[in-house]
Design a protein around this motif. Structure first.
Motif: not given
Lengths: 102, 99
Positions: A13-18
């Motif tokens: 989800l950090e990747l999605v956040d970025a």
């Protein structure tokens, strides 16, 4: 785990956040894809998208529909990737800077 | 689902600083749904059927009530309804319609 000890960890989800604020390509279950600007998401990966093109594939061909703003149900999402650009510069999560390197 | 808006963009190590002055809550899917209450929307179901109408209310399951709704199949108008309940398990997306 030991082999990855030196690499910065990145949760999905950090990747999605970025990727928030960038144009993303979303492939759903079934012959349906979306391309739009990711504005937000939640823990179910329900998405808030803007300036979206919906592509529906069928035997008659590809149907395209534009939607200004949309809520997309996360339960049908298979793939979320960076939308291709002409110069190929855009990568999903390119805004992400691992905290261990700063 | 509707109560989960605070959890967005707050994963481990999330770069909260990016969102300063940007009011992250306004960017969540949930907030978008609240914003379009009472406005004309298009709801597509998993089977491809589209319903256009005024969004009256919805809940955390994404059960949706539309007013003055019309059913479209392959872009063709099939039927018109007054009030419609769409069961949330079938909902693929909720989109805005330009006025």
């Amino acid at each position: 785990m030991a082999a990855h000890a030196n690499q910065p960890s990145l949760y999905p989800l950090e990747l999605v956040d970025a990727a928030v604020g960038t144009r993303v390509w979303i492939i759903l279950r079934g012959a349906r894809e979306f391309c739009g600007i990711l504005r937000g998401f939640d823990e179910y990966v329900n998405l808030f998208l803007e300036d979206v093109d919906e592509y529906t594939y069928s035997e008659e061909g590809i149907e395209k529909q534009h939607i200004a703003q949309m809520f997309l149900n996360g339960s049908q999402i298979c793939v979320l990737a960076a939308a291709p650009t002409l110069d190929g510069s855009q990568q999903l999560g390119c805004a992400y800077v691992p905290s261990s390197t700063t | 689902m509707l109560s989960g808006e605070q959890s967005s963009a707050s994963g481990p190590g999330s770069t909260a600083g990016e969102y300063e002055g940007q009011a992250p809550a306004t960017r969540t899917p949930t907030h978008f749904l609240r914003k379009v209450l009472g406005r004309p929307v298009v709801v597509k179901l998993n089977n491809g059927t589209e319903y256009r109408g005024t969004l009256v209310c919805l809940d955390g399951y994404l059960n949706i009530v539309l007013e003055n709704s019309a059913e479209f199949l392959n872009g063709e108008l099939k039927r018109r309804y007054g009030d419609t309940l769409l069961r949330g398990s079938n909902v693929l997306y909720v989109g805005t319609i330009p006025d």
